[in-house]
Design an enzyme around this catalytic site. Sequence first.
Site, PDB file in Angstrom:
ATOM      1  N   LYS A  18       0.831  -1.212   0.000  1.00 20.69           N
ATOM      2  CA  LYS A  18       0.000   0.000   0.000  1.00 20.69           C
ATOM      3  C   LYS A  18       0.863   1.258   0.000  1.00 20.69           C
ATOM      4  O   LYS A  18       0.711   2.127  -0.837  1.00 20.69           O
ATOM      5  CB  LYS A  18      -0.977   0.056   1.182  1.00 20.69           C
ATOM      6  CG  LYS A  18      -1.894  -1.152   1.277  1.00 20.69           C
ATOM      7  CD  LYS A  18      -3.186  -0.931   0.496  1.00 20.69           C
ATOM      8  CE  LYS A  18      -4.171  -2.066   0.714  1.00 20.69           C
ATOM      9  NZ  LYS A  18      -3.882  -3.247  -0.129  1.00 20.69           N
ATOM     10  N   LYS A 172      18.716  -6.292   1.556  1.00 27.46           N
ATOM     11  CA  LYS A 172      19.103  -4.871   1.633  1.00 27.46           C
ATOM     12  C   LYS A 172      18.087  -4.112   2.471  1.00 27.46           C
ATOM     13  O   LYS A 172      16.879  -4.244   2.267  1.00 27.46           O
ATOM     14  CB  LYS A 172      19.203  -4.253   0.242  1.00 27.46           C
ATOM     15  CG  LYS A 172      19.755  -2.823   0.276  1.00 27.46           C
ATOM     16  CD  LYS A 172      20.220  -2.355  -1.099  1.00 27.46           C
ATOM     17  CE  LYS A 172      19.125  -1.679  -1.877  1.00 27.46           C
ATOM     18  NZ  LYS A 172      19.570  -1.349  -3.258  1.00 27.46           N
ATOM     19  N   LYS A 174      16.766  -0.361   4.089  1.00 27.94           N
ATOM     20  CA  LYS A 174      16.805   1.089   3.953  1.00 27.94           C
ATOM     21  C   LYS A 174      17.217   1.708   5.281  1.00 27.94           C
ATOM     22  O   LYS A 174      16.736   1.282   6.345  1.00 27.94           O
ATOM     23  CB  LYS A 174      15.432   1.607   3.529  1.00 27.94           C
ATOM     24  CG  LYS A 174      15.001   1.116   2.150  1.00 27.94           C
ATOM     25  CD  LYS A 174      15.842   1.734   1.050  1.00 27.94           C
ATOM     26  CE  LYS A 174      15.371   1.277  -0.333  1.00 27.94           C
ATOM     27  NZ  LYS A 174      16.153   1.904  -1.416  1.00 27.94           N
ATOM     28  N   ASP A 203      20.953   1.027   2.371  1.00 26.12           N
ATOM     29  CA  ASP A 203      20.752   2.046   1.338  1.00 26.12           C
ATOM     30  C   ASP A 203      20.153   3.298   1.975  1.00 26.12           C
ATOM     31  O   ASP A 203      19.052   3.243   2.527  1.00 26.12           O
ATOM     32  CB  ASP A 203      19.781   1.462   0.285  1.00 26.12           C
ATOM     33  CG  ASP A 203      19.564   2.391  -0.907  1.00 26.12           C
ATOM     34  OD1 ASP A 203      20.082   3.515  -0.897  1.00 26.12           O
ATOM     35  OD2 ASP A 203      18.862   1.960  -1.849  1.00 26.12           O
ATOM     36  N   ASN A 205      19.700   6.204   0.251  1.00 21.76           N
ATOM     37  CA  ASN A 205      19.075   7.022  -0.796  1.00 21.76           C
ATOM     38  C   ASN A 205      19.515   8.500  -0.758  1.00 21.76           C
ATOM     39  O   ASN A 205      18.701   9.422  -0.904  1.00 21.76           O
ATOM     40  CB  ASN A 205      17.538   6.901  -0.739  1.00 21.76           C
ATOM     41  CG  ASN A 205      17.065   5.555  -1.306  1.00 21.76           C
ATOM     42  OD1 ASN A 205      16.908   4.576  -0.572  1.00 21.76           O
ATOM     43  ND2 ASN A 205      16.882   5.480  -2.619  1.00 21.76           N
ATOM     44  N   GLU A 229      24.918   1.987   0.379  1.00 25.56           N
ATOM     45  CA  GLU A 229      24.489   2.527  -0.916  1.00 25.56           C
ATOM     46  C   GLU A 229      24.020   3.975  -0.781  1.00 25.56           C
ATOM     47  O   GLU A 229      23.301   4.309   0.165  1.00 25.56           O
ATOM     48  CB  GLU A 229      23.340   1.640  -1.433  1.00 25.56           C
ATOM     49  CG  GLU A 229      22.723   2.081  -2.738  1.00 25.56           C
ATOM     50  CD  GLU A 229      21.749   1.008  -3.260  1.00 25.56           C
ATOM     51  OE1 GLU A 229      21.993  -0.200  -3.028  1.00 25.56           O
ATOM     52  OE2 GLU A 229      20.748   1.392  -3.892  1.00 25.56           O
ATOM     53  N   GLU A 255      22.519   4.611  -9.125  1.00 28.52           N
ATOM     54  CA  GLU A 255      21.147   4.610  -9.645  1.00 28.52           C
ATOM     55  C   GLU A 255      20.660   6.011 -10.019  1.00 28.52           C
ATOM     56  O   GLU A 255      19.691   6.139 -10.753  1.00 28.52           O
ATOM     57  CB  GLU A 255      20.169   3.946  -8.651  1.00 28.52           C
ATOM     58  CG  GLU A 255      19.985   4.689  -7.356  1.00 28.52           C
ATOM     59  CD  GLU A 255      18.903   4.061  -6.453  1.00 28.52           C
ATOM     60  OE1 GLU A 255      19.171   3.010  -5.872  1.00 28.52           O
ATOM     61  OE2 GLU A 255      17.821   4.629  -6.357  1.00 28.52           O
ATOM     62  N   HIS A 305      20.766  -1.281 -10.550  1.00 23.53           N
ATOM     63  CA  HIS A 305      19.627  -0.826  -9.756  1.00 23.53           C
ATOM     64  C   HIS A 305      18.379  -1.516 -10.300  1.00 23.53           C
ATOM     65  O   HIS A 305      18.293  -1.798 -11.480  1.00 23.53           O
ATOM     66  CB  HIS A 305      19.508   0.691  -9.912  1.00 23.53           C
ATOM     67  CG  HIS A 305      18.275   1.275  -9.332  1.00 23.53           C
ATOM     68  ND1 HIS A 305      17.416   2.060 -10.066  1.00 23.53           N
ATOM     69  CD2 HIS A 305      17.749   1.194  -8.092  1.00 23.53           C
ATOM     70  CE1 HIS A 305      16.423   2.450  -9.285  1.00 23.53           C
ATOM     71  NE2 HIS A 305      16.591   1.944  -8.089  1.00 23.53           N
ATOM     72  N   GLU A 327      19.140  -6.636  -7.653  1.00 23.24           N
ATOM     73  CA  GLU A 327      18.109  -6.286  -6.663  1.00 23.24           C
ATOM     74  C   GLU A 327      16.771  -6.958  -7.021  1.00 23.24           C
ATOM     75  O   GLU A 327      16.490  -7.235  -8.185  1.00 23.24           O
ATOM     76  CB  GLU A 327      17.955  -4.756  -6.671  1.00 23.24           C
ATOM     77  CG  GLU A 327      17.021  -4.200  -5.630  1.00 23.24           C
ATOM     78  CD  GLU A 327      17.114  -2.669  -5.536  1.00 23.24           C
ATOM     79  OE1 GLU A 327      17.476  -2.024  -6.543  1.00 23.24           O
ATOM     80  OE2 GLU A 327      16.825  -2.139  -4.450  1.00 23.24           O
TER      81      GLU A 327
END
Length: 372
Positions: A18, A172, A174, A203, A205, A229, A255, A305, A327
């Site tokens: 969602k 992985k 976040k 990661d 971001n 990452e 990425e 990516h 990934e």
Amino acid sequence: MKIKTVEPFILHVPIEQKTISDARNTITHWGVVGAKITTDSGIVGYGYTGTHAELAGDQAIAHVIKASFGPILIGENPLEVNTLWHKMFNLAPMRWVGRAGIVHLAIGAIDVALWDIKAKSAEQPLWQFLGGATSDELEAYNTNIGWMSNSLDSLVMQSSAAVQEQGFRRLKLKVGHANLSDDIVRIAAVRKAVGPDIPIAVDANGKWDLPTAIRFCKRAEDLDIFWLEEPLWFDDVKSHRKLCHASSIPIALGEQLYSVDAFAQFISRGAMCYAQPDVTRLAGISEYLRTADLAYCHRMPVAAHVGDMGQVHVHLSFYHEMTTMLEYIPWIKRCFEEPIKVENGLYAKPQNPGAGTTLLASSLDNFGKPLA
Ligand code: 0YR
Ligand code: MG
């Protein structure tokens, strides 16, 4: 063979959770914005780029596909992909307004559709058409368990299930919470749950500044992190270089990079350890392969990516010698004739001719958005 039509499309596909978050983005749908190219031979090619399903932006990409590049492609031979790529890439008024971003995503979608046609006309899946696979094994690492929006309990539960029930051998997570301790606690909990032998990457971001990243690396030193990452702002070569020197955790990125030149800057200055090219940001397969070959010249591993270009990247990953893992984010599988498939932690080699991008007719009915 001649190109007859270049038609853009936009899909907004709801994601299974969602809503999910990483350090910068919160999304509810994945955007698939692409080009359907028809030819006088009857072969139809599909290519697409991935977005966060913001309709105005998606319409801008679709409009560039239709109005800027469509007219210079119609009547041309789709098999001369290199010629057509340069024709698009050097289209002066588009270079002037977009040497990255929307223009690259549009060229990328078209380029993939042209390769799709080329591989279909040879009746081979793209990986085979390019010259064949360098390995039969391509490991899938699971990012889909690791969203920041996942509670600690559910993160641990899903990580264990991914490893013990679904057979994933890599994960992985976040990172980039307001409080660094939250990141550390989550990684430590997953490490404890899956044991010492499952590589765990993280990661951020592009969320942190250099001092925060250095602090994170110090505190994470004992957690055996496979790579960190996008710790820092995407284009900041000098700070990534400093971080590489300051930390023992390998740095992965790419990425958000739009050219082989950008990769060359990072690689030549010792500012990264894993290359993560994305076919859509790099304006297509040609520049992706140049980038992977650049990594080859530096003996640097390539892990494309996904989010969510897996349909195409699985072909390029089986093909390229520097890639052993890819990934896994399974949000748009139901849109395609031959969806990506992972079993026991390994990607299956696609078997259908083309680049893996042929849409099911139902996708447009189910997820299609009107073009402006
Ligand atoms: C959601 N993969 C990524 C997704 C993903 C992003 O924002 O787009 O997390 O593409 O960083 O490595
Ligand atoms: Mg990433």
